[in-house]
Design a protein around this motif. Structure first.
Motif, short mmCIF file in Angstrom:
data_model
loop_
_atom_site.label_atom_id
_atom_site.label_comp_id
_atom_site.label_asym_id
_atom_site.label_seq_id
_atom_site.Cartn_x
_atom_site.Cartn_y
_atom_site.Cartn_z
N ILE A 66 0.85 -1.20 0.00
CA ILE A 66 0.00 0.00 0.00
C ILE A 66 0.88 1.25 0.00
CG2 ILE A 66 -1.66 1.34 1.33
CD1 ILE A 66 -2.83 -1.26 2.33
N VAL A 67 1.92 1.22 0.85
CA VAL A 67 2.82 2.36 0.90
C VAL A 67 3.46 2.58 -0.47
CG1 VAL A 67 4.85 3.33 2.00
CG2 VAL A 67 3.33 1.90 3.32
N TRP A 68 3.86 1.49 -1.07
CA TRP A 68 4.50 1.55 -2.38
C TRP A 68 3.56 2.18 -3.42
CZ3 TRP A 68 6.69 -3.48 -5.08
CH2 TRP A 68 7.49 -3.11 -6.16
N TYR A 72 0.98 4.02 -2.90
CA TYR A 72 0.68 5.43 -2.60
C TYR A 72 1.86 6.32 -2.98
CZ TYR A 72 -0.67 9.63 -0.11
OH TYR A 72 -0.99 10.92 0.20
N ALA A 73 3.08 5.84 -2.68
CA ALA A 73 4.25 6.65 -3.00
C ALA A 73 4.41 6.79 -4.51
CB ALA A 73 5.50 6.03 -2.39
N TRP A 111 3.89 4.22 9.08
CA TRP A 111 3.41 4.57 7.73
C TRP A 111 4.25 5.71 7.14
CZ3 TRP A 111 0.31 3.84 3.59
CH2 TRP A 111 -0.10 4.95 2.85
N ALA A 145 7.78 4.50 6.34
CA ALA A 145 7.82 3.67 5.14
C ALA A 145 7.62 4.51 3.89
CB ALA A 145 6.75 2.58 5.23
N LEU A 146 6.70 5.48 3.99
CA LEU A 146 6.43 6.35 2.85
C LEU A 146 7.69 7.14 2.49
CD1 LEU A 146 4.05 7.05 1.09
CD2 LEU A 146 3.45 8.86 2.67
N ILE A 164 10.33 4.85 0.86
CA ILE A 164 10.07 4.49 -0.54
C ILE A 164 10.27 5.68 -1.45
CG2 ILE A 164 8.23 3.82 -2.14
CD1 ILE A 164 7.38 1.73 -0.28
N GLN A 165 9.87 6.85 -0.97
CA GLN A 165 10.07 8.04 -1.80
C GLN A 165 11.54 8.29 -2.06
OE1 GLN A 165 7.93 11.10 0.26
NE2 GLN A 165 6.07 10.77 -0.94
N TYR A 214 14.48 0.87 -0.16
CA TYR A 214 13.51 -0.20 0.11
C TYR A 214 13.92 -1.07 1.27
CZ TYR A 214 11.64 1.35 -4.30
OH TYR A 214 11.11 2.13 -5.28
#
Lengths: 516, 504
Positions: A184-186, A188-189, B405, B408-409, B412-413, B417
């Motif tokens: 989900i994070v992936w 969304y990002a 959250w 993790a966000l 990834i940005q 990973y």
């Protein structure tokens, strides 16, 4: 035609409030009052959910944007066709399982009834939340809530066996849940949104094929585990140690259906049919489903414990739904959604019968149930009817859904799937009909039945007609509903219409998406 | 009104400081009033901290307070913006609840007035140190507050259980090294810039960046802060200190004493150095490695113990790794996640140590094997335990989930990973050791016999005195509310300052 309304939120809040009230005050209230809370909440919630049907049928939706739950993301509920189908069965069956539960736990003198009813209500609240979630975060919150609420039910007896299955359940669901979270994070990002959209918001070709396939499988991890697709089904048969109404809830209403619904949302509302087919995920998943259908049926045949046999039957039937989704045609998706309904009513009937038999006679092994029809005629007739329905006999709810899935496979030109679906119907007959034959046969005398019953202390009235009314009435009702839905799929709540509507929405104007 | 509002930053620290000094005197006459003076002083701090937060957030401007009217670079500056207003409120709330929580403990002590005086003075002094560290804008003043924190921390650990003095001595040794390293680092910075004010340092840094002196200073600072925040592999002192500290003060020691150095590190590095300089790259790399290893080490190590406090202590090493990970990610969401995790983990861990203190108080146990069926006798404690544990694992809708959250966000940005994988793995390991506790709590047979239960007859029939219940309820409410309304903290309060000040 979108209306801002708190109605979907109220439906969830009702069940949640019931759970909280029962948890905090349950021990101080009389059992009748405590169960009264459950029943009132169930009735109110069902009323709320059903009151939203006309609007949804007219192509509209209720939307509740509650508040911002994470930076840039709303806690948002929306009632679309697919969600309504799931919410309708979950809320309606809550009433019936509650009545049945009351009969069962009292007849069986269960311990910790307060915790039991509280967790039950929390489960339903999460299931309705899952049905109405409008974006991935909201969905995930309710999805994990469901995991947590189910855990006390699975481990209800608190002995070594129950603890072991509780651990197993958590291990499967939490691991897959975390993969789902990462995905989900992936998403969304990468895409900057996590709002469900009919037909998906991920475009085919927006990232390398292999990477998208990885993303696809991480996304469906949560759903695959809860839906019991082999080889990720391990928790389901061991969760059988729980009381029977819990099994009924797990298998027919909340947990596994939430898993299947999760797959539906991911495949049809996040990736969309095009991307799911393009990255190859859908076809790989469909072969997993085929494998599950065949293997689980064969395993089911070998089970002597009635609940275990039903558990493996569930595994198989769920993969039917998964296969229906993965075929990616408008018919098969509508069929899959309707099979959620049909299987819910049929399987809950079977489980309720198994529980009624257990409480009334103390029997759990199929081989000892000879001649049971004399003792419990109504239960046995309902069991027979539901078995035929699972096999997909015409005029039963199971037929409509299976026919649609078959038609989908036909239009998509997948002969292998057609063969599997036909074979699966026969296999279903081959593991359920022997049970029915034993019920009506004369393989053991009625004396043995009463002997075994005497060994088990918890039999409350060995001379009464059939099972206690609190158990008998719900299971007769579900059977009747299953037959009505088989003859008139649109009766009352228009579930079939909503399923078809949702499927058409997903597949767009053309109706059929041709891969390749 | 305005007159008082002007002085809020210093008032928040002044109340507990006065209480520290007055408490021994008052306790000499009445131990109860000595205790109450500290509790009420900390409560005043909470009120002021709320007020300050409202002022800062509503005006959108940070407060600069010059002690004694001396302007920097000569005088000491207190700087309060949205981020540290939140942290100050956090420190004040947890200090206040902890002072309340520990008040029933001392009843059995014989030398009551002396004990009460010493214990409460140290508690208030610890609050002074932590509040100061989160308020100050001066590098050397930070050192002073760091030492105040450490000294009172040594005392509170030493008055704890049997092994307390040893744990305290160990912390004293390592803590001193940490403080010295920090001082050394500040010394190097002072030598090359000639100033100690952080804003001033930030102004002068660009010309000096990448000079070897600065790189050595940064290395010293990382070690100094790392020891104070118990960042792997500099955590050696932490498990013993957290396990054997005074059960009343433990929530504060475990909850915020290691978080505030983490906050100070964030403030120090992100405000003084520029993001694309060589030193910051060094900082990112070092913290990234330490965070990943720390998260895994802490979680794995926690699996091995049956003692409640040890499990919690090792889990803290992992959780500090989360915070460091946020620093190493170093984009908006990474830093939001780190700050949010400082706040949410402070509440969660304090909550878990409150439950540990409550168990100690009522039954004198620390072993999880004795937890069976305790939930029947201590429902509020059990509820706190479950809520905090679920939040620690990172399950929605509790606070811990949302900090995870954002982390993790952010990861990834930035394309890191591996951090996401580590977060997930650590959640799952956390699920193992926390569900083990939950399972014991609800499903194990009863281990505490009735005699033990009746050992203290005056407490029979009551779960805990109200002074202990209030902190538990505050913590549960905080964990749930921060979870549900995190977007307001993250988006409205933290985000503007993080983008403008930390990531200029």
């Amino acid at each position: 035609m979108i209306t801002e309304s708190l109605r979907p939120a109220l439906a969830i809040a009702t069940a949640l409030l019931a759970a909280i009230l029962i948890l905090f005050f349950g021990n101080r209230l009389k059992p009748n009052v405590r169960e009264g809370i459950t029943l009132v909440a169930a009735a109110v919630m069902t009323g709320l959910v059903f009151s939203m049907i006309p609007k949804v049928l007219g192509g509209g939706a209720f939307v509740a944007e509650l508040w911002t739950i994470a930076d840039g993301i709303q806690l948002k509920l929306k009632t679309d066709g697919a969600g309504m189908v799931f919410a309708c069965i979950a809320s309606f069956l809550w009433i019936l399982t509650s009545v049945y539960s009351i009969g069962y736990v009292r007849g069986h003198h269960e311990k910790n009834q307060t915790g039991y009813f509280a967790a039950f209500a929390a489960c339903i609240a999460s299931a309705i939340g899952i049905a109405f979630s409008a974006n991935l975060i909201t969905f995930f919150i309710f999805y994990e809530m469901l995991t947590l609420a189910t855990y006390p039910l699975v481990a209800h007896y608190r002995d070594e066996k129950a603890k072991a299955s509780g651990r197993k359940y958590l291990a499967y669901t939490l691991v897959s849940g975390q993969l789902f979270f990462a995905a989900i994070v992936w998403v969304y990002a990468k895409y900057g949104t996590c709002e469900f959209a009919a037909g998906g918001f991920i475009e085919a070709g927006s990232m390398p094929k292999a990477l998208m396939c990885v993303m696809f499988f991480m996304m469906i991890a949560g759903g695959v585990v809860k839906a019991g697709v082999m080889p990720f089904h391990g928790w389901l048969p061991s969760a059988m140690v729980a009381p029977t109404p819990v099994s009924a809830l797990l298998h027919a209403v909340a947990v596994v259906k939430a898993g299947v619904f999760c797959l539906l949302r991911i495949i049809c509302y996040v990736f969309g049919p095009e991307s799911s087919a393009w990255c190859g995920g859908a076809s790989v998943l469909s072969w997993f489903a085929v494998f599950t259908i065949l293997v689980s049926s064969m395993v089911a045949m070998r089970q002597d414990n009635l609940k275990a046999r039903l558990a493996f039957s569930t595994v198989g039937q769920l993969s039917y739904i998964v296969l229906g989704i993965c075929i990616l045609s408008v018919y098969s998706i509508a069929g899959a959604m309707f099979h959620m309904v049909a299987h819910a009513f049929l399987k809950i009937t079977l489980f309720m019968c198994a529980g009624a038999i257990f409480v009334t006679t103390g029997l759990s092994q199929i081989s000892t149930m000879g001649d049971l029809a004399k003792r419990m005629p109504v239960t046995c007739v309902c069991f027979t009817a539901a078995s035929l329905g699972i096999a997909g006999l015409p005029l039963m709810a199971g037929f409509i859904s299976k026919f649609n899935i078959l038609q989908g496979a036909l239009t998509m030109g997948k002969p292998m799937f057609i063969a599997v679906l036909m074979a699966a119907a026969l296999l279903a007959l081959s593991y359920l009909i022997p049970v029915v034959r034993i019920f009506f046969g004369k393989e053991s005398s009625s004396q043995t039945v009463s002997c075994t019953a005497a060994e088990h202390g918890h039999v409350h009235s060995s001379s009464g007609f059939d099972a206690a009314p609190a158990m008998l009435i719900p299971l007769v009702l579900t059977t009747v509903v299953a037959i009505i839905l088989g003859c008139f799929p649109d009766a009352g709540t228009h579930l079939y219409d909503m399923a078809v509507m949702a499927a058409e929405e997903i597949m767009g104007e053309g109706g059929i998406y041709l891969a390749g | 009104m305005n007159q008082i509002a002007q002085h809020l930053p210093v008032l928040i620290i002044l109340f507990p400081l006065c209480a520290t000094l007055l408490c021994p005197l008052i306790s000499h006459f009445s131990p109860d009033w000595g205790k109450r003076s500290v509790i009420s002083a900390l409560f005043l701090s909470v009120v002021c901290a709320v007020w300050q937060l409202v002022i800062v957030v509503s005006s959108g401007e940070s407060i600069h307070y010059f002690l004694g009217g001396w302007k920097p670079p000569i005088g000491i500056e207190f700087a309060v913006d949205n981020v540290n207003a939140v942290i100050i409120l956090l420190v004040a709330v947890i200090s206040w609840t902890t002072s309340l929580f520990s008040s029933p403990f001392e009843k059995k002590e014989r030398t009551r007035s002396l004990y009460s005086a010493g214990y409460y003075s140290m508690l208030a002094f610890l609050a002074v140190g932590l509040l100061g560290m989160s308020t100050t804008g001066d590098a050397f003043n930070l050192y002073v507050f760091m030492e105040i924190t450490a000294i009172s921390g040594y005392g509170l650990i030493a008055v704890g259980e049997e092994k307390g003095p040893i744990a305290s001595f160990r912390y004293l040794m390592t803590g001193t090294i940490g403080a010295s390293m920090y001082l050394l680092g500040v010394g190097f910075l002072y030598a090359s810039t000639g100033t100690l004010n952080m804003a001033d340092l930030a102004d002068k840094m660009p010309q000096l960046t990448d000079s070897p002196l600065i790189i050595i200073a940064v290395a010293c600072l990382i070690v100094g802060f790392g020891i104070k925040m118990a960042l792997f592999p500099l955590h050696g002192w932490q498990p013993a200190a957290h396990s054997y500290a005074h059960p009343g003060a433990d929530p504060m020691i475990a909850g915020i004493m290691i978080k505030i150095p983490a906050y100070a590190m964030l403030r120090f590095f992100y405000c003084i150095f520029i993001e694309d300089s060589k030193v910051m790259q060094l900082f990112f790399a070092a913290l990234g490695v330490m965070a990943v290893l720390g998260v895994l080490f802490g979680s794995l190590k926690a699996l091995r113990y049956d003692t409640y406090n040890k499990i919690l202590a090792y889990s803290s090493i992992g959780q500090v790794g989360y915070i460091a990970m946020g620093f190493a990610i170093g984009n908006v969401y990474g830093l939001i996640g780190a700050v949010l995790h400082i706040v949410s983990h402070a509440f969660m861990k304090a909550g878990l140590f409150y439950t540990s203190g409550a168990l100690k108080y009522r039954y004198g146990i620390h072993e999880t094997t004795y937890l069976g069926q305790v939930y029947r006798k201590m429902p509020v404690t059990s509820l706190t335990m479950v809520v905090c544990a679920l939040s620690m694992i990172g399950l929605p809708p509790f606070a811990g989930f949302f900090s995870k959250w954002y982390l993790a966000l952010g990861a990834i940005q930035k394309g890191q990973y591996i951090f996401v994988a580590v977060l997930i793995l650590s959640s799952l390991l956390g699920a193992i050791y926390f569900f083990r506790i939950i399972e014991k709590l609800f499903m194990e047979r009863e281990k505490i016999s009735d005699e033990e239960n009746n050992m203290r007859t005056e407490k029979k029939g009551k779960e805990l005195p109200w002074q202990m219940l209030v902190p538990l309820i505050v913590v549960v409410a905080a964990v749930i509310l921060i979870g549900l309304f995190n977007a307001y903290i993250a988006g409205d309060v933290l985000k503007p300052v993080i983008t403008e000040v930390f990531l200029k």
